[in-house]
Design a protein around this motif. Structure first.
Motif, PDB file in Angstrom:
ATOM      1  N   UNK A  46       0.819  -1.211   0.000  1.00 50.04           N
ATOM      2  CA  UNK A  46       0.000   0.000   0.000  1.00 50.04           C
ATOM      3  C   UNK A  46       0.851   1.258   0.000  1.00 50.04           C
ATOM      4  N   UNK A  47       1.835   1.211   0.925  1.00 50.42           N
ATOM      5  CA  UNK A  47       2.625   2.398   1.183  1.00 50.42           C
ATOM      6  C   UNK A  47       3.474   2.797  -0.022  1.00 50.42           C
ATOM      7  N   UNK A  48       4.008   1.791  -0.732  1.00 54.63           N
ATOM      8  CA  UNK A  48       4.912   2.084  -1.837  1.00 54.63           C
ATOM      9  C   UNK A  48       4.166   2.287  -3.153  1.00 54.63           C
ATOM     10  N   UNK A  49       2.857   2.146  -3.101  1.00 59.63           N
ATOM     11  CA  UNK A  49       2.056   2.307  -4.313  1.00 59.63           C
ATOM     12  C   UNK A  49       2.342   3.616  -5.044  1.00 59.63           C
ATOM     13  N   UNK A  50       2.298   4.754  -4.330  1.00 53.95           N
ATOM     14  CA  UNK A  50       2.591   6.014  -5.036  1.00 53.95           C
ATOM     15  C   UNK A  50       3.987   6.034  -5.637  1.00 53.95           C
ATOM     16  N   UNK A  51       4.937   5.357  -4.964  1.00 51.10           N
ATOM     17  CA  UNK A  51       6.299   5.328  -5.494  1.00 51.10           C
ATOM     18  C   UNK A  51       6.340   4.580  -6.821  1.00 51.10           C
TER      19      UNK A  51
ATOM     20  N   UNK B  62       7.321   5.942 -10.478  1.00 49.38           N
ATOM     21  CA  UNK B  62       8.385   5.264 -11.221  1.00 49.38           C
ATOM     22  C   UNK B  62       7.908   4.884 -12.620  1.00 49.38           C
ATOM     23  N   UNK B  63       6.700   4.331 -12.659  1.00 53.41           N
ATOM     24  CA  UNK B  63       6.139   3.933 -13.952  1.00 53.41           C
ATOM     25  C   UNK B  63       6.006   5.119 -14.885  1.00 53.41           C
ATOM     26  N   UNK B  64       5.590   6.261 -14.328  1.00 51.12           N
ATOM     27  CA  UNK B  64       5.427   7.454 -15.164  1.00 51.12           C
ATOM     28  C   UNK B  64       6.758   7.933 -15.715  1.00 51.12           C
ATOM     29  N   UNK B  65       7.780   7.890 -14.835  1.00 45.52           N
ATOM     30  CA  UNK B  65       9.096   8.357 -15.287  1.00 45.52           C
ATOM     31  C   UNK B  65       9.628   7.426 -16.367  1.00 45.52           C
ATOM     32  N   UNK B  66       9.395   6.139 -16.143  1.00 43.92           N
ATOM     33  CA  UNK B  66       9.901   5.167 -17.104  1.00 43.92           C
ATOM     34  C   UNK B  66       9.283   5.399 -18.491  1.00 43.92           C
ATOM     35  N   UNK B  67       8.037   5.778 -18.526  1.00 42.43           N
ATOM     36  CA  UNK B  67       7.374   5.978 -19.819  1.00 42.43           C
ATOM     37  C   UNK B  67       7.534   7.391 -20.374  1.00 42.43           C
ATOM     38  N   UNK B  68       8.325   8.193 -19.674  1.00 44.73           N
ATOM     39  CA  UNK B  68       8.426   9.584 -20.096  1.00 44.73           C
ATOM     40  C   UNK B  68       9.493   9.751 -21.170  1.00 44.73           C
ATOM     41  N   UNK B  69       9.128  10.389 -22.284  1.00 47.19           N
ATOM     42  CA  UNK B  69      10.118  10.744 -23.309  1.00 47.19           C
ATOM     43  C   UNK B  69       9.995  12.227 -23.556  1.00 47.19           C
ATOM     44  N   UNK B  70      11.114  12.893 -23.496  1.00 46.36           N
ATOM     45  CA  UNK B  70      11.071  14.353 -23.535  1.00 46.36           C
ATOM     46  C   UNK B  70      10.475  14.885 -24.838  1.00 46.36           C
TER      47      UNK B  70
ATOM     48  N   UNK C 261       3.973  15.397 -17.061  1.00 44.34           N
ATOM     49  CA  UNK C 261       3.581  14.342 -16.136  1.00 44.34           C
ATOM     50  C   UNK C 261       2.776  14.955 -15.003  1.00 44.34           C
ATOM     51  N   UNK C 262       1.716  14.262 -14.592  1.00 39.43           N
ATOM     52  CA  UNK C 262       1.013  14.719 -13.394  1.00 39.43           C
ATOM     53  C   UNK C 262       1.098  13.591 -12.378  1.00 39.43           C
ATOM     54  N   UNK C 263       1.818  13.847 -11.303  1.00 43.32           N
ATOM     55  CA  UNK C 263       1.982  12.828 -10.273  1.00 43.32           C
ATOM     56  C   UNK C 263       0.793  12.884  -9.326  1.00 43.32           C
ATOM     57  N   UNK C 264       0.394  11.712  -8.848  1.00 40.93           N
ATOM     58  CA  UNK C 264      -0.712  11.681  -7.876  1.00 40.93           C
ATOM     59  C   UNK C 264      -0.241  12.296  -6.570  1.00 40.93           C
TER      60      UNK C 264
ATOM     61  N   UNK D 253       5.630  12.716  -1.466  1.00 43.88           N
ATOM     62  CA  UNK D 253       5.120  13.973  -1.997  1.00 43.88           C
ATOM     63  C   UNK D 253       6.282  14.889  -2.344  1.00 43.88           C
ATOM     64  N   UNK D 254       7.364  14.793  -1.516  1.00 40.57           N
ATOM     65  CA  UNK D 254       8.552  15.599  -1.806  1.00 40.57           C
ATOM     66  C   UNK D 254       9.214  15.116  -3.097  1.00 40.57           C
ATOM     67  N   UNK D 255       9.305  13.781  -3.205  1.00 45.11           N
ATOM     68  CA  UNK D 255       9.904  13.182  -4.405  1.00 45.11           C
ATOM     69  C   UNK D 255       9.127  13.597  -5.655  1.00 45.11           C
ATOM     70  N   UNK D 256       7.809  13.495  -5.576  1.00 45.89           N
ATOM     71  CA  UNK D 256       6.975  13.862  -6.721  1.00 45.89           C
ATOM     72  C   UNK D 256       7.132  15.326  -7.097  1.00 45.89           C
ATOM     73  N   UNK D 257       7.205  16.155  -6.051  1.00 44.19           N
ATOM     74  CA  UNK D 257       7.368  17.589  -6.332  1.00 44.19           C
ATOM     75  C   UNK D 257       8.697  17.848  -7.029  1.00 44.19           C
ATOM     76  N   UNK D 258       9.764  17.201  -6.496  1.00 44.83           N
ATOM     77  CA  UNK D 258      11.094  17.423  -7.093  1.00 44.83           C
ATOM     78  C   UNK D 258      11.126  16.900  -8.513  1.00 44.83           C
ATOM     79  N   UNK D 259      10.526  15.725  -8.720  1.00 46.30           N
ATOM     80  CA  UNK D 259      10.499  15.152 -10.070  1.00 46.30           C
ATOM     81  C   UNK D 259       9.745  16.064 -11.027  1.00 46.30           C
ATOM     82  N   UNK D 260       8.601  16.532 -10.563  1.00 43.20           N
ATOM     83  CA  UNK D 260       7.789  17.403 -11.416  1.00 43.20           C
ATOM     84  C   UNK D 260       8.582  18.650 -11.788  1.00 43.20           C
ATOM     85  N   UNK D 261       9.317  19.184 -10.792  1.00 41.98           N
ATOM     86  CA  UNK D 261      10.105  20.387 -11.022  1.00 41.98           C
ATOM     87  C   UNK D 261      11.233  20.105 -12.014  1.00 41.98           C
TER      88      UNK D 261
END
Lengths: 347, 224
Positions: free
Chosen positions: A87-92, A96-104, A110-113, A121-129
């Protein structure tokens, strides 16, 4: 919002507490029952012998109970842990899946949940940035390449058109015609260098990402026929051993550029009345042409490494070949033996 | 024949204009998006030369405007952008041709000639010049009614010369026209000689007067 560690720790603590709370009455009832039983059995009179006997029984019972609770605790931990991790690692995993499928180059933001766990949430924010920053940089670079091409091509076209006009004016002397033609040649070279530099930038920018399965044999035959004029003009003999039905995966434009550059290279640097060998097998393309001395191995794939007043090339052809093979994880090798330059592409 | 040159570089626009300014072509200019919109709104042109990056707007919008107005002006995009996407987008939006900068004026003239010819196909599917007759539909060339067998390259060359008649056409322009992108990888245009020589020979053997002049080894000229 809570920390990842706290969240799992909290659950474990709550569970252990629960087990502890449950165990207290169980212990109490069991021991009381045993005590009562012993009392009744021995008519309150406790002999030393009985006491010793009881002690064994009590110790045994307590040990058994403890083992049962320990097992319960372990089983609970394992189950909890499994459930929590899932459950806990679900957002992770989602991120990860979104990043893997991302091509510039797809330009899909990307919109992270949103997650109520601080780390994620920090990881998602940093990734989004980070990704937003990269997309901006990519766009700017692309725009720059576009603008640079426009900014340079336009003055080049003005020069080209003025030369064409100058050619129309009369009377022009023999000498003047030659000056115009020389200017034409130099201009053609600048134009080519500009085009190739832009191409390199575009490959580095990861444009041309789409892949398709290509008939490599057909593509090479096609390129050779395009060069026929130049081959016959130099009176070169073309020895080709191209295996049919060799397929390759990649972007058609890039693969054509790769083949054309290798062929141009071979044709340009071969003396008249000699021969060029081309062979294609399912995993190897080899092009060789005769030459007097070996080229400098470490230099040839670098930009402008071979450009000189003696060679009419742009000095970018092999750099482009290298860049394209890198992109697809192929190997391009150069070797020289028995007066023969050989370029081998392993794919 | 009216041609509209939509190009913000005045120098380039003028060069194109003076190259094209012979008896067939009347050139008008638009140097900005707004000016171009105004012109296409009021007038009709046989051919529009369109630069994609213009001050005040995107050239693609002019194409779309032409389409929504249902105009049938021929459009040749002349652009510095040489990405495949831009070419496809341009042709899909309704342009007839796409020429990447820098180009030879002779190449542009040949494209304009062929575009206008296509647009008015019924009238001009046969080009006649004295004893020479070129049927563009069947691709048959005749001199005094006798057919001259030409290869595809020779036929291409002949058309290129005729669409640039009385102009000096440089060897590099011919090489690019005949071999496309591949030609500009080499600086040696010697193979042009062979094609031109064969064309000349076939025409003169068929009884055609020598219109094709060689100029100091630099270029050629179709003179009438």
């Amino acid at each position: 919002m809570s920390k990842l560690l706290h969240r799992s720790l909290k659950r474990f603590i709550i569970y252990s507490g629960l087990v502890l709370v449950c165990s207290i009455p169980v212990y109490y009832i069991t021991i009381s029952f045993l005590w009562q039983y012993e009392m009744d059995e021995h008519n309150i009179i406790l002999t030393d012998e009985a006491l010793r006997e009881d002690r064994f029984l009590i110790v045994g019972a307590v040990t058994l109970l403890t083992v049962i609770f320990f097992a319960l605790l372990m089983a609970g931990f394992i189950l909890l842990n499994r459930k929590i991790s899932h459950q806990l690692w679900q957002p992770f995993y989602k991120s990860l899946g979104q990043i893997r499928n991302f091509h510039i180059h797809h330009q899909r933001t990307l919109s992270f949940e949103s997650s109520d766990i601080e780390e994620f949430s920090e990881l998602n924010q940093s990734l989004a940035k980070l990704i937003a920053g990269n997309i901006t940089a990519y766009d700017q670079q692309k725009e720059f390449a576009d603008n640079a091409s426009h900014e340079l091509q336009t003055p080049l076209s003005i020069i080209q058109s003025k030369l064409d006009l100058l050619l129309q004016s009369k009377p022009l002397s023999d000498e003047q015609y030659h000056i115009i033609e020389d200017a034409h040649r130099a201009l053609a070279r600048v134009t080519r260098i500009n085009k190739n530099l832009l191409l390199l930038t575009n490959i580095e920018n990861s444009q041309f990402m789409d892949r398709e399965t290509l008939d490599f044999s057909g593509l090479i035959e096609n390129s050779i026929s395009q060069f026929n004029n130049f081959i016959t003009n130099k009176n070169l003999l073309l020895e080709d051993a191209i295996q049919p039905q060799v397929f390759i995966e990649g972007n058609k434009i890039l693969i054509e550029i790769l083949v054309n550059n290798l062929l141009t290279n071979a044709i340009r640097h071969t003396a008249e009345n000699t021969s060029i060998k081309i062979s294609l097998t399912p995993h190897l393309l080899s092009i060789s042409n005769p030459g007097p001395v070996a080229l400098r191995q470490e230099q040839i794939f670098r930009r402008f490494a071979t450009a000189s007043s003696l060679s009419p090339g742009t000095g970018l052809g092999l750099a482009i070949v290298k860049q394209i093979s890198n992109r697809y994880g192929w190997n391009i090798n150069y070797s020289f033996s028995d007066g023969l330059h050989t370029f081998q592409l392993l794919y | 024949m009216k041609i509209l040159i939509i190009e913000d570089e005045v120098d380039l626009a003028q060069s194109i204009g003076s190259y094209l300014a012979d008896e067939h072509y009347l050139c008008e200019y638009a140097v900005s998006f707004a000016a171009a919109m105004e012109k296409i709104d009021i007038y009709e042109y046989d051919c529009i030369l369109l630069d994609l990056m213009l001050p005040g707007g995107d050239g693609f919008r002019i194409l779309e405007e032409l389409k929504t107005q249902g105009k049938r002006d021929g459009v040749i995009i002349i652009s510095a952008k040489n990405s495949l996407e831009d070419k496809i987008k341009g042709l899909q939006t309704g342009a007839d041709d796409y020429l990447t900068k820098p180009f030879h004026l002779s190449e542009l003239a040949a494209r304009i000639y062929s575009l206008i010819r296509r647009k008015q196909f019924e009238n001009v599917n046969v080009i006649e010049q004295n004893e020479l007759k070129i049927n563009l539909l069947s691709k048959v060339v005749t001199v005094n009614e006798h057919p001259i067998p030409l290869t595809k390259k020779e036929f291409d060359l002949l058309l290129y010369f005729i669409s640039n008649k009385n102009k000096v056409v440089s060897k590099s322009a011919l090489a690019e026209h005949l071999s496309g992108e591949v030609a500009d990888m080499f600086d040696n245009y010697d193979f042009i000689y062979v094609h031109v020589k064969n064309l000349k020979k076939k025409l003169s053997e068929g009884g055609c007067e020598n219109y094709l002049k060689t100029l100091y080894g630099t270029g050629y000229k179709w003179e009438i």
